[in-house]
Design a protein around this motif. Structure first.
Motif, PDB file in Angstrom:
ATOM      1  N   ALA A 142       7.849  34.900   5.238  1.00  0.00           N
ATOM      2  CA  ALA A 142       7.120  35.114   3.967  1.00  0.00           C
ATOM      3  C   ALA A 142       7.843  35.985   2.732  1.00  0.00           C
ATOM      4  O   ALA A 142       9.290  35.990   3.115  1.00  0.00           O
ATOM      5  N   THR A 196      10.601  38.210   9.530  1.00  0.00           N
ATOM      6  CA  THR A 196       9.280  38.887   9.293  1.00  0.00           C
ATOM      7  C   THR A 196       9.471  40.240   8.652  1.00  0.00           C
ATOM      8  O   THR A 196      10.576  40.829   8.692  1.00  0.00           O
ATOM      9  N   GLU A 200      -0.542  39.628   2.164  1.00  0.00           N
ATOM     10  CA  GLU A 200      -1.179  39.887   3.401  1.00  0.00           C
ATOM     11  C   GLU A 200      -1.756  38.436   3.764  1.00  0.00           C
ATOM     12  O   GLU A 200      -1.999  38.201   4.724  1.00  0.00           O
ATOM     13  N   VAL A 240       0.436  35.647   3.951  1.00  0.00           N
ATOM     14  CA  VAL A 240       1.145  35.539   5.312  1.00  0.00           C
ATOM     15  C   VAL A 240       0.456  35.258   6.471  1.00  0.00           C
ATOM     16  O   VAL A 240       0.559  34.389   7.384  1.00  0.00           O
ATOM     17  N   ALA A 241      -1.020  35.678   6.423  1.00  0.00           N
ATOM     18  CA  ALA A 241      -1.896  35.343   7.393  1.00  0.00           C
ATOM     19  C   ALA A 241      -1.880  34.028   7.567  1.00  0.00           C
ATOM     20  O   ALA A 241      -2.214  33.242   8.610  1.00  0.00           O
ATOM     21  N   ARG A 275      -0.087  31.664   6.861  1.00  0.00           N
ATOM     22  CA  ARG A 275       1.293  30.885   7.077  1.00  0.00           C
ATOM     23  C   ARG A 275       1.760  31.346   8.384  1.00  0.00           C
ATOM     24  O   ARG A 275       2.581  30.401   8.967  1.00  0.00           O
ATOM     25  N   ARG A 276       1.308  32.331   8.970  1.00  0.00           N
ATOM     26  CA  ARG A 276       1.842  32.826  10.075  1.00  0.00           C
ATOM     27  C   ARG A 276       1.975  32.008  11.385  1.00  0.00           C
ATOM     28  O   ARG A 276       2.966  31.763  11.855  1.00  0.00           O
ATOM     29  N   SER A 277       0.880  31.261  11.625  1.00  0.00           N
ATOM     30  CA  SER A 277       1.126  30.332  12.911  1.00  0.00           C
ATOM     31  C   SER A 277       2.272  29.097  12.641  1.00  0.00           C
ATOM     32  O   SER A 277       2.778  28.887  13.543  1.00  0.00           O
ATOM     33  N   TYR A 337       4.926  29.338  10.366  1.00  0.00           N
ATOM     34  CA  TYR A 337       6.147  30.339  10.633  1.00  0.00           C
ATOM     35  C   TYR A 337       6.412  30.230  12.187  1.00  0.00           C
ATOM     36  O   TYR A 337       7.651  29.894  12.490  1.00  0.00           O
ATOM     37  N   GLU A 338       5.792  30.805  12.995  1.00  0.00           N
ATOM     38  CA  GLU A 338       5.887  30.909  14.530  1.00  0.00           C
ATOM     39  C   GLU A 338       6.191  29.494  15.136  1.00  0.00           C
ATOM     40  O   GLU A 338       6.980  29.652  15.942  1.00  0.00           O
ATOM     41  N   SER A 379      12.743  34.852  15.894  1.00  0.00           N
ATOM     42  CA  SER A 379      12.413  35.736  14.808  1.00  0.00           C
ATOM     43  C   SER A 379      13.209  37.147  14.841  1.00  0.00           C
ATOM     44  O   SER A 379      13.430  37.611  15.973  1.00  0.00           O
ATOM     45  N   ASP A 395      12.544  41.034  12.765  1.00  0.00           N
ATOM     46  CA  ASP A 395      11.859  41.813  11.846  1.00  0.00           C
ATOM     47  C   ASP A 395      12.695  42.631  10.820  1.00  0.00           C
ATOM     48  O   ASP A 395      13.460  43.283  11.331  1.00  0.00           O
TER      49      ASP A 395
END
Length: 168
Positions: free
Chosen positions: A4, A93, A119, A122-123, A125-127, A129-130, A136, A138
């Motif tokens: 992000a 992250t 937020e 990121v929500a 795009r999260r899947s 990214y993962e 990963s 933090d």
């Protein structure tokens, strides 16, 4: 390196490149050098044009033997996702609390909404990214130098996925 906006990809990437003794490429920086400030590109040409030139810069960068930091939205492009599939991908992250001081008005998709807009972004795009990440880290509270050292060690050891956690 993916993640992000404000996660520290550029800061960590520079350090990782130095530790690995390879060049560092920040695709957003290349866009700025060739096309001007990203916010200006968004304002004058729109997001679709920006994503087109971003795709070109990402494709160029991924052909180099370098540590490459992608802009936060670069992973949305299907061709980029395919290219990333064969590479070791470090995902950085960061929590919303930690990113609040890091994001500014120079990020066009966040200009009017601050942390709340971040937020949501990121929500969404999260899947992706993962799914693309090999491992990963933090960056919310840990020193960026420590994260960079871990990433460099991971790359030199073969850049495999995170070890499986033993369950109690």
């Amino acid at each position: 390196m993916i993640g992000a906006p404000g996660a520290g990809k550029s800061r960590a990437g520079k350090r990782v490149a130095r530790l690995l003794k390879v060049p560092f490429v920040d695709t957003d920086r290349r866009i700025v050098l060739r096309h001007g400030p990203i916010a200006q590109v968004f304002a004058t040409r729109g997001e679709e044009y920006f994503r087109m030139i971003e795709r070109i810069e990402v494709a160029r960068a991924l052909k180099e033997r370098a540590v490459v930091a992608l802009g936060g939205g670069a992973v949305l492009d299907p061709e980029t996702q395919i290219e990333l599939g064969s590479l070791p991908i470090a995902l950085l992250t960061v929590s919303a609390e930690a990113v609040a001081d890091r994001i500014g008005d120079k990020r066009p998709l966040l200009r009017d909404g601050g942390v709340e807009a971040w937020e949501k972004l990121v929500a969404a795009r999260r899947s992706t990214y993962e799914r693309l990440a090999t491992r990963s880290w933090d960056s919310s509270t840990r020193p960026i130098d420590a994260i960079a050292q871990e990433i460099a060690d991971w790359v030199t050891s073969g850049a495999g996925p995170e070890p499986e956690q033993e369950l109690p």
